[in-house]
Design a protein around this motif. Structure first.
Motif, short mmCIF file in Angstrom:
data_model
loop_
_atom_site.label_atom_id
_atom_site.label_comp_id
_atom_site.label_asym_id
_atom_site.label_seq_id
_atom_site.Cartn_x
_atom_site.Cartn_y
_atom_site.Cartn_z
N LYS A 94 0.82 -1.22 0.00
CA LYS A 94 0.00 0.00 0.00
C LYS A 94 0.85 1.26 0.00
O LYS A 94 1.88 1.32 0.68
CB LYS A 94 -0.86 0.03 1.27
N THR A 95 0.35 2.25 -0.73
CA THR A 95 0.91 3.59 -0.60
C THR A 95 -0.22 4.44 0.00
O THR A 95 -1.26 3.90 0.37
CB THR A 95 1.31 4.18 -1.96
N ASN A 96 -0.04 5.75 0.03
CA ASN A 96 -1.13 6.57 0.56
C ASN A 96 -2.25 6.77 -0.47
O ASN A 96 -3.33 7.23 -0.15
CB ASN A 96 -0.62 7.93 1.08
N ASN A 97 -1.99 6.43 -1.75
CA ASN A 97 -3.01 6.64 -2.79
C ASN A 97 -3.65 5.36 -3.30
O ASN A 97 -4.80 5.36 -3.69
CB ASN A 97 -2.38 7.34 -4.00
N PHE A 98 -2.89 4.27 -3.35
CA PHE A 98 -3.44 3.06 -3.93
C PHE A 98 -2.86 1.83 -3.23
O PHE A 98 -1.87 1.91 -2.51
CB PHE A 98 -3.17 3.00 -5.44
N ALA A 99 -3.52 0.71 -3.48
CA ALA A 99 -3.01 -0.57 -2.95
C ALA A 99 -2.82 -1.52 -4.12
O ALA A 99 -3.65 -1.57 -5.03
CB ALA A 99 -4.04 -1.15 -1.97
N LEU A 100 -1.72 -2.26 -4.08
CA LEU A 100 -1.43 -3.23 -5.13
C LEU A 100 -1.58 -4.61 -4.50
O LEU A 100 -0.89 -4.92 -3.53
CB LEU A 100 0.00 -3.01 -5.65
N HIS A 101 -2.48 -5.44 -5.04
CA HIS A 101 -2.71 -6.78 -4.52
C HIS A 101 -2.17 -7.77 -5.52
O HIS A 101 -2.34 -7.58 -6.73
CB HIS A 101 -4.21 -7.02 -4.31
N TYR A 102 -1.58 -8.85 -5.02
CA TYR A 102 -0.77 -9.66 -5.92
C TYR A 102 -0.85 -11.14 -5.53
O TYR A 102 -0.81 -11.47 -4.36
CB TYR A 102 0.66 -9.12 -5.80
N PHE A 103 -1.00 -11.99 -6.54
CA PHE A 103 -0.97 -13.43 -6.30
C PHE A 103 -0.13 -14.06 -7.40
O PHE A 103 -0.36 -13.79 -8.58
CB PHE A 103 -2.40 -13.99 -6.32
N GLN A 104 0.83 -14.89 -7.02
CA GLN A 104 1.66 -15.57 -8.01
C GLN A 104 1.50 -17.07 -7.88
O GLN A 104 1.57 -17.61 -6.77
CB GLN A 104 3.14 -15.20 -7.80
N THR A 105 1.30 -17.75 -9.01
CA THR A 105 1.18 -19.21 -8.97
C THR A 105 2.56 -19.83 -9.07
O THR A 105 3.53 -19.18 -9.43
CB THR A 105 0.33 -19.71 -10.15
#
Lengths: 141, 186
Positions: free
Chosen positions: A61-72
């Motif tokens: 997370k930053t103060n503006n957006f969140a990056l969600h991530y899944f790797q197989t």
């Protein structure tokens, strides 16, 4: 919900969807490379820092957006960029992989592996992500 | 000796296999035989048929590994030996309904030999004398090769013994050649 990306293990971006029409990308190819490279480095960083094996980053997370991530294990990377207040997208990404990506894309004989997911052959997956995935993720937060 | 992880995965794959829709084994056996005949019509040399079967198997392996990984949840494997135990035991169980058995490993643990009893692809098969050299199970070898390639192991898989040539059981060998890494792009 702002953007969604799918990468494979050869650093190719197979899919990119933007829901925020106001979002302007200065250089989208560069941005995709940056996201892939960032995830690659974060994975290395966490594996060297973690007290025991098998640690992964689920969201950043930053103060503006969140990056969600899944790797197989096979190297497919599902990346979801949302507003900051959205949490727990990881489980939705896992379910997306199991119930939509594997049956409609990977096991689809009409789809050529490592090609773009924005095509007729993978229409089911593309339409699901574009139309239903945001409401599933946001509806439950 | 299979690890605890491998034993748990075998139970999970047996449970998953029992829920999957099935077809009769004769249908699979006969379809596979006709499929190989069809490949012979496009390319007459045995070496080319063997190579084509391997390539088809690899393309299949690249895809079905995701099917297996998405349905069977298990802990990360700690070594190549554990990966092979899970592939030979549970992978075959999930797709084929029969489990393979690893017979031996070499000293460096980079090559294993495994046995597959009741390989239904070989039922009713007789290879005519003029086609000796045909690797009838090369597609299975390709599937294993493709599946391990998808998880960054470059391997060589070969048929050591085959029931179509009179052996008691089908024996294969998997040799680890190289560990691959995800590409970082240009």
């Amino acid at each position: 919900m702002e953007s969604f990306f799918v990468f494979n293990r050869k650093a190719q971006c197979l899919l990119h969807i933007d829901w925020d029409e106001g979002l302007v990308h200065k250089n989208i190819d560069h941005e995709k490379d940056n996201i892939y490279g960032f995830l690659f480095v974060i994975r290395d960083f966490i594996s060297s820092l973690a007290p025991f094996e098998g640690q992964i980053a689920r969201s950043i997370k930053t103060n503006n957006f969140a990056l969600h991530y899944f790797q197989t294990l096979t190297g497919y990377r599902f990346v979801c960029i949302t507003k900051v207040d959205v949490v727990d997208v990881y489980d939705h990404l896992v379910t997306l992989y199991k119930e939509q990506f594997v049956p409609n894309v990977v096991l689809n004989p009409m789809y050529e592996l490592n090609s773009n997911l924005d095509c007729i052959e993978t229409g089911l997956f593309f339409n699901y992500v574009r139309d239903e995935f945001p409401s599933i993720v946001l509806g439950k937060t | 000796m299979p690890t605890k992880n491998a034993q748990n995965v075998l139970k999970a794959s047996e449970a998953a296999y029992s829920k999957l829709p099935k077809v009769s084994s004769e249908l699979l056996t006969l379809t596979y035989g006709v499929f190989i005949q069809q490949i012979f019509k496009t390319t007459y040399r045995i070496e080319d048929v063997n190579a084509k079967l391997l390539e088809i198997g690899q393309n299949m392996g690249l895809r079905i590994v995701d099917d297996f990984l998405s349905h069977i949840v298990f802990e990360r494997c700690s070594s190549f030996t554990e990966t092979c135990q899970i592939l030979v035991g549970s992978g075959f169980m999930y797709f084929f309904g029969v489990s393979g058995t690893i017979l031996s490993w070499n000293e460096e643990n980079s090559q294993c030999v495994f046995l597959l009893k009741h390989n239904l692809l070989n039922n009713f098969v007789e290879i005519p004398a003029h086609l000796e050299g045909l690797k009838y199970n090369n597609m299975l070898c390709g599937v294993i090769k493709g599946a391990l390639n998808a998880i960054n192991f470059k391997v060589k898989v070969e048929e050591v013994e085959s029931t179509v040539y009179g052996a008691n059981d089908d024996v294969f060998s998997i040799s680890l050649e190289e560990l691959l890494h995800d590409e970082t792009g240009e």
